[in-house]
Design an enzyme around this catalytic site. Structure first.
Site, PDB file in Angstrom:
ATOM      1  NE  ARG A  23      -0.233  -3.188 -30.137  1.00 22.34           N
ATOM      2  CZ  ARG A  23       0.726  -2.322 -30.408  1.00 22.34           C
ATOM      3  NH1 ARG A  23       1.995  -2.696 -30.392  1.00 22.34           N
ATOM      4  NH2 ARG A  23       0.432  -1.071 -30.691  1.00 22.34           N
ATOM      5  CG  ASN A  48       9.124   7.054  -1.677  1.00 22.21           C
ATOM      6  OD1 ASN A  48      10.307   6.748  -1.752  1.00 22.21           O
ATOM      7  ND2 ASN A  48       8.732   8.245  -1.269  1.00 22.21           N
ATOM      8  CG  HIS A  62       2.816  11.326   6.254  1.00 23.02           C
ATOM      9  ND1 HIS A  62       2.712  10.108   5.635  1.00 23.02           N
ATOM     10  CD2 HIS A  62       2.494  11.101   7.551  1.00 23.02           C
ATOM     11  CE1 HIS A  62       2.369   9.190   6.513  1.00 23.02           C
ATOM     12  NE2 HIS A  62       2.225   9.772   7.681  1.00 23.02           N
ATOM     13  CE  LYS A  72       4.624  13.160  -0.233  1.00 19.98           C
ATOM     14  NZ  LYS A  72       3.822  12.681   0.897  1.00 19.98           N
ATOM     15  CG  HIS A 119      -0.160  12.703   0.049  1.00 18.82           C
ATOM     16  ND1 HIS A 119       0.470  11.491   0.201  1.00 18.82           N
ATOM     17  CD2 HIS A 119      -1.104  12.530  -0.888  1.00 18.82           C
ATOM     18  CE1 HIS A 119      -0.065  10.613  -0.634  1.00 18.82           C
ATOM     19  NE2 HIS A 119      -1.029  11.222  -1.297  1.00 18.82           N
ATOM     20  CE1 TYR A 132       2.678   8.433  -1.353  1.00 19.10           C
ATOM     21  CE2 TYR A 132       3.650   6.249  -1.538  1.00 19.10           C
ATOM     22  CZ  TYR A 132       2.782   7.111  -0.922  1.00 19.10           C
ATOM     23  OH  TYR A 132       2.016   6.682   0.125  1.00 19.10           O
ATOM     24  CD  GLU A 143       7.924  11.392   8.785  1.00 20.43           C
ATOM     25  OE1 GLU A 143       7.048  10.678   8.297  1.00 20.43           O
ATOM     26  OE2 GLU A 143       8.844  10.945   9.490  1.00 20.43           O
ATOM     27  CG  ASP A 168       0.377   8.235  10.090  1.00 19.80           C
ATOM     28  OD1 ASP A 168       1.377   8.973  10.186  1.00 19.80           O
ATOM     29  OD2 ASP A 168       0.162   7.509   9.105  1.00 19.80           O
TER      30      ASP A 168
END
Length: 187
Positions: A23, A48, A62, A72, A119, A132, A143, A168
């Site tokens: 399968r 996320n 980040h 994460k 990351h 994530y 942040e 970024d």
């Protein structure tokens, strides 16, 4: 699951242990007990997904400040990414060092990112999705980010990004980060 600790202590590459038959296969991608056996205590509080239509899309680098640091568990669910982490733990022997891992939908490979790591990733194919599991809820005021092409970190990206958000692109260089009195990084 098969846990391989990387040269950055606390960061793991995780492969699924496949039980295959006609399968296809069945495998676990999360088990609290197996993670705890490797010193990873990460109750996911948020999940996320990012969808990236264009090859060469870069997201990162980040992280979140205390007390909202995130661990994460990252997996590519469609396409392929080059996933990168940077150790921001000033007490770590690998402080400021980075690691890159290719994650593909076909491999089912995952990367565990410890708290106090930056990351980010670049997509290697069009139509790439990344999922994530995250240990902390997003806290916009906490942040932060590092510039993806900061020469002091010198990440060797496998391709030149073609799409990077303005946010970024404008993250500070690594040398702008200094340890606070609590041992956490701040700007």
């Amino acid at each position: 699951m098969i846990f391989t600790e990387t040269e950055l202590p606390g960061a793991f590459i995780i492969d699924v242990d496949r039980m295959a038959d006609e399968r296809g296969f069945f495998a676990r991608s999360w088990c609290e007990d197996e993670f705890a056996a490797h010193g990873i205590l990460m109750p996911p509080l948020q999940a996320n997904v990012s969808s990236n239509p264009k090859r060469g899309t870069l997201r990162g680098m980040h992280y979140q400040l205390a007390p909202y640091e995130e661990t994460k568990l990252v997996r590519c669910t469609r396409g392929a990414i080059y996933d990168v982490i940077v150790d921001l733990r000033e007490e770590s022997p690998t402080y400021g060092q980075w690691l890159g891992v290719e994650l593909t939908a076909d491999s089912f490979r995952m990367l565990f990112v410890p708290a106090r790591f930056a990351h980010g990733f670049v997509t290697l194919t069009d139509n790439t999705d990344v999922c994530y599991q995250v240990s902390a809820k997003y806290a916009p005021g906490s942040e932060r980010g590092l510039r993806w092409n900061d020469p002091s970190i010198n990440i060797q990206w496998p391709l030149e990004p073609v799409l990077v958000s303005e946010k970024d692109q404008n993250h500070p260089d690594y040398h702008l980060l200094v340890p606070s009195s609590e041992g956490q990084l701040s700007e």
